[in-house]
Design an enzyme around this catalytic site. Structure first.
Site, short mmCIF file in Angstrom:
data_model
loop_
_atom_site.label_atom_id
_atom_site.label_comp_id
_atom_site.label_asym_id
_atom_site.label_seq_id
_atom_site.Cartn_x
_atom_site.Cartn_y
_atom_site.Cartn_z
N ASP A 9 67.84 77.20 38.97
CA ASP A 9 67.06 77.12 37.73
C ASP A 9 66.90 75.69 37.22
OD1 ASP A 9 65.60 79.06 36.20
OD2 ASP A 9 66.84 78.54 34.47
N ASP A 48 70.25 84.35 31.84
CA ASP A 48 69.55 83.23 31.23
C ASP A 48 70.01 81.94 31.91
OD1 ASP A 48 72.01 82.44 30.09
OD2 ASP A 48 71.62 83.57 28.27
N HIS A 49 69.39 80.83 31.54
CA HIS A 49 69.64 79.56 32.24
C HIS A 49 71.12 79.16 32.17
CE1 HIS A 49 68.78 75.46 33.62
NE2 HIS A 49 69.62 75.05 32.67
N ASP A 50 71.72 79.30 31.00
CA ASP A 50 73.07 78.80 30.82
C ASP A 50 74.13 79.73 31.39
OD1 ASP A 50 72.19 76.53 29.46
OD2 ASP A 50 72.09 77.60 27.56
N SER A 86 70.52 73.37 37.35
CA SER A 86 69.86 72.75 36.20
C SER A 86 69.52 71.29 36.52
CB SER A 86 70.76 72.89 34.97
OG SER A 86 70.11 72.47 33.81
#
Length: 877
Positions: free
Chosen positions: A733, A852-854, A706
């Site tokens: 990501d 997903d991203h998290d 991130s």
């Protein structure tokens, strides 16, 4: 994969019969029924009975009063009345005005009622003096107090004939709102679902015919007025000419009284949640002998389905969220039904689609997410366009402009064309990094012969001790032993899904809607605990004995077996670091990555080395976290996300080849105040200095997640500017921002909301560090280790990273970028690999990750990323 023609077959299979109603106003249809059966009993409550003609005369008088007070199509009239004749009269009157009504159950908590009234802003509220006094929030708007003498005189002075179209404020159309129901969601803020009148008419026609409501038949209404299925109870009989018996409030809560009322009234049809049906069929199965049972609102267990089909005249299992008008699919169960019941096929006017994450139909037998479309679709959420757009999406298989509702439920097609309900996507908890579907545990638990009902939840009764707890209603007088229940589950479920305690209850506590009230479930006692220990040997030898003692100290247990898993016993990322520190104090050299990779006392004993003296304690908030500081290969340096902590990389390190050392940088300023960095370049320069102390010479391997993807890229650029070689740059990501400072600086509340969102604890409304810390602790999140002051500092760290990430303009890296891209939760316009194109001279090697991203560093995606990274690193050696 689907064979040619199968997609069309599945779409046809998921399409119900044609919609009903022909666009006629509900009021007109109800009045036609009343005119055809004027003297038949329409409504019965306690000692009161009203015929159809009298009921409509009273409703007509009240409707004219409501119109004079501002009731009009697409305006809201709130009704806050106890279960009474006046409640039915008020609902019918609202329908006649063309307005939508907002049902408010006065037994709900006062703050919830006040919140609903404030959010909905009705033009007026029909209520009683006592209710208005008990709920101050109702006075936000105009009140019509039915027990006030002036109001009574005003109503009694109105004409009793049916209202003529000219008396209404405007024409009434099927697309106008019929009612608004407030539902609780994962956000914590109730949201109002706006259901159109045409959708209600279609539903009433279909259901009344399916259950045989007609003149001479009786429906016993037991549902609270604030629950959407109450609309079927109120208007189904009034549309079909059947008798509506409104059960008193106290009767609904007492199975014996409810059974007596069922027999006394000769009820033919009754609907309730499985929880209420269980209480009734257990107490008095004889009361259901002549009843057509409708059940919905919760999953129907095999045991309860068998009990109901054996006791009732007929059983209909129905399914549907409030957003698609009460029920959308249903099935009549055979008298000899066995096994888990399906939820059936679409009702009239409805369409069911089972789709994969790419919105493609799934074949029969394959699990997909259930989407609903058609005539039952609500207009959306009241004054919540963003949430409406998120849940009511474009229907790729319907006419142009049509929508479908994303239910969040998992389901699959049966071979016979009916649908199996498999639980909620969001009825999940996260324990020790694993996402767990609670419904799956409950389903297996109710298969045990000594268990009748079960509910599983996650609790933290001791700080930092997050556990699954099962609550069960025994099938007989014998209490099942926790160890036996655990063994039963262990035969089917993985270790991390096994509850730590099994609490027997006489009955599961219920909400006013008749669903399980998870907040009212008691804390487990010592006798309920089933410690997750293996049946193997005890630790032996000095190393295993020492590790066994350390395990027990960190986890708060009296003893630990040699083959017991650290995480199965309740360990987590933070505890793994504590375990390493205590092991070093005992003279044993371990790394946090070892704990994730080897897990048991016996496994760790094989890799534990000896240290001189007591060793240095491992600080969970150290500037560099030595996840695995040993190994023969060149290390991988990991850069944190916006939160600034390296703990998430523990799962990834366990998946990377064991000879590769792994370090994670961590932001300062949490345990004690520090000057905030002013740029991503400054952060990269600091981490570069720490990297060079650990590895003075290259080549270097850098990875960022991130926000850390930007920092890792900048570290690589600075290394190359020094003439150093970078052999691996990996990004999980992370993408460049706008390159300009953000115009609005987020405050602590906004950052807290984002932090809770990323922790899987979304919420709306004001939140402070104290409440956020409580929510993190309830969810077993390791950030609850921070006190309120430290959590406030962490918010500053997150805000700084967010602002610096937006403002950072990356340089140009000479080489390839290994990009791991999340594929879930990606919205149109989100950045992709192209945003890196001008900042990388080599190839962008994109690896899609099913996450997903998290959730990139949860066990399953971390395993994929780790294997891919290991393969890339082996090539570079």
């Amino acid at each position: 994969m689907l064979l040619p023609g199968e997609q069309e077959e599945l779409l046809a299979l998921g399409t119900g019969a044609a919609a009903r109603g022909d666009g006629q106003p509900l009021a007109t249809l109800l009045e036609a029924t009343a005119d055809a059966h004027p003297d038949a009993i329409a409504l019965e409550h306690a000692d009161h009975r009203l015929g159809f003609a009298e009921l409509h005369r009273r409703a007509n008088r009240l409707a004219r009063t409501l119109v004079a007070q501002g009731a009009a199509p697409d305006r809201l009239v709130a009704i806050a009345l106890p279960r009474s004749v006046d409640l039915v009269v008020a609902a019918l009157a609202a329908v006649k005005t063309g307005a939508a009504y907002l049902p408010i159950d006065p037994s709900y908590p006062a703050d919830r009622i006040a919140g609903m009234a404030k959010d909905a802003r009705p033009v007026l509220t029909v209520t009683l003096t006592g209710v208005a006094a008990a709920v101050p929030g109702l006075d936000n708007g105009r009140l019509l107090l039915l027990d006030d003498p002036a109001t009574r005189a005003l109503v009694d002075g109105q004409d009793t004939d049916h209202l003529r179209p000219a008396e209404l404020a405007g024409p009434v159309r099927p697309e106008h709102a019929g009612y608004v129901i407030y539902t609780s969601g994962s956000t914590g803020r109730p949201k109002g679902v706006v259901v159109p009148r045409g959708a209600l008419v279609n539903h009433l026609y279909d259901l009344t015919e399916r259950v045989g409501l007609a003149p001479g038949r009786t429906l016993l209404a037991v549902t609270t007025f604030g629950f959407d299925i109450a609309n079927l109870e109120l208007f189904g009989p009034l549309l079909s000419g059947a008798r509506l018996v409104l059960a008193p409030h106290d009767t609904v809560r007492d199975p014996e009284l409810l059974a007596e009322l069922t027999l006394a009234t000769g009820a033919d049809v009754m609907q309730a949640t499985p929880t209420l049906w269980h209480a009734l069929v257990t107490a008095r199965p004889d009361a259901l002998a002549g009843v057509h049972v409708m059940t919905g609102g919760e999953a129907l267990s095999p045991a309860l389905a068998a009990a109901l089909t054996g006791a009732a005249a007929k059983v209909s299992n129905l399914y549907g969220p409030t957003e698609t008008t009460i029920y959308s699919v249903g099935v009549d169960l055979a008298p000899d039904h066995t096994g888990t019941p399906p939820i059936g096929r679409p009702l009239a006017g409805n369409r069911a689609l089972l789709l994969d994450p790419a919105l493609r139909p799934v074949p029969p037998g394959v699990v997909g997410e259930l989407y609903l479309a058609g005539a039952g679709l609500a207009r959306g959420y009241l004054d919540r366009p963003g949430l409406t757009a998120e849940r009511f999406t474009a229907d790729p298989y319907g006419p142009p402009g049509s929508r479908m509702y994303r239910t969040g439920d998992l389901a699959r097609w049966r071979p016979d064309g009916s649908i199996d309900y498999l639980g909620r996507i969001d009825h999940q908890v996260k324990i020790r990094g694993f996402r767990i579907e609670l419904g799956e545990i409950e389903a297996v638990l109710t298969d045990h012969p000594l268990v009748e009902r079960a509910s599983v939840t996650d609790r933290e009764d001791s700080p930092g001790e997050r556990r699954l707890v099962a609550y069960l209603v025994p099938a007989g007088p014998e209490r099942p032993e926790p160890a036996a229940l655990r063994a039963h589950l262990a035969a089917v479920l993985p270790e991390y899904m096994l509850p730590a305690a099994y609490v027997p209850l006489e009955a599961l506590p219920l909400t006013p809607n008749g669903k399980v009230d998870r907040k009212a479930l008691p804390a487990p006692g010592a006798e309920d605990r089933a410690v997750a220990r293996s049946d193997g040997r005890a630790p032996s030898g000095p190393v295993e004995l020492a590790l066994g003692r350390v395990f027990a100290e960190v986890l708060g247990l009296d003893r630990v077996g040699a083959e017991d898993g650290f995480f199965e016993l309740g360990g987590d990322s933070l505890k793994s670091i504590q375990l390493v520190s205590r092991a070093r104090a005992a003279g044993l050299e371990l790394t946090p990555a070892d704990v994730f990779a080897h897990r048991t006392v016996a496994g760790l004993a094989l890799v534990a080395g000896a240290v001189e003296g007591t060793g240095a304690p491992e600080d969970p908030f150290a500037p560099v976290l030595g996840i695995r500081p040993t190994g023969t290969a060149r290390p991988v340096f990991c850069v944190h996300g916006a939160v600034g902590l390296g703990w998430p990389f523990l799962t990834l390190a366990a998946e990377i080849d064991a000879d590769i050392p792994v370090y994670a940088f961590q932001a300062g300023g949490v345990r004690s105040p520090e000057k905030a960095p002013e740029s991503v370049r400054e952060i990269a320069e600091k981490y570069l200095g720490e990297m060079l102390e650990i590895q003075p010479q290259g080549p270097y391997r850098i990875l960022g997640w991130s926000f850390g993807g930007l920092v890792a890229h900048e570290i690589a650029v600075q290394l190359q500017a020094r003439g150093e070689q970078v052999e691996l740059l990996a990004d999980l990501d992370g993408y460049p921002g706008s390159g300009s400072p953000a115009e609005d600086v987020p405050d602590d509340r906004a950052v807290l909301a984002e932090l809770l969102q990323r922790a899987g604890l979304p919420g709306e409304g004001p939140v402070d560090p104290g409440t956020a810390r409580e929510r993190l602790a309830e969810a077993g999140n390791a950030l609850a280790e921070l006190d309120e002051t430290e959590l406030t500092r962490l918010l500053g760290v997150i805000r700084t990273h967010s602002l610096l990430g937006d403002a950072h303009r990356p340089g140009r890296y000479q080489g390839d970028l290994l990009l791991f891209a999340a594929t879930r939760g990606v919205a149109p316009g989100d950045p992709d690999e192209e945003s890196w194109r001008e900042h990388v001279t080599g190839r962008i090697l994109r690896h899609p990750v099913d996450s997903d991203h998290d959730s990139m560093l949860e066990p399953t995606p971390a395993a994929f990323i780790g294997k891919t990274l290991s393969a890339a690193l082996r090539k570079s050696d």
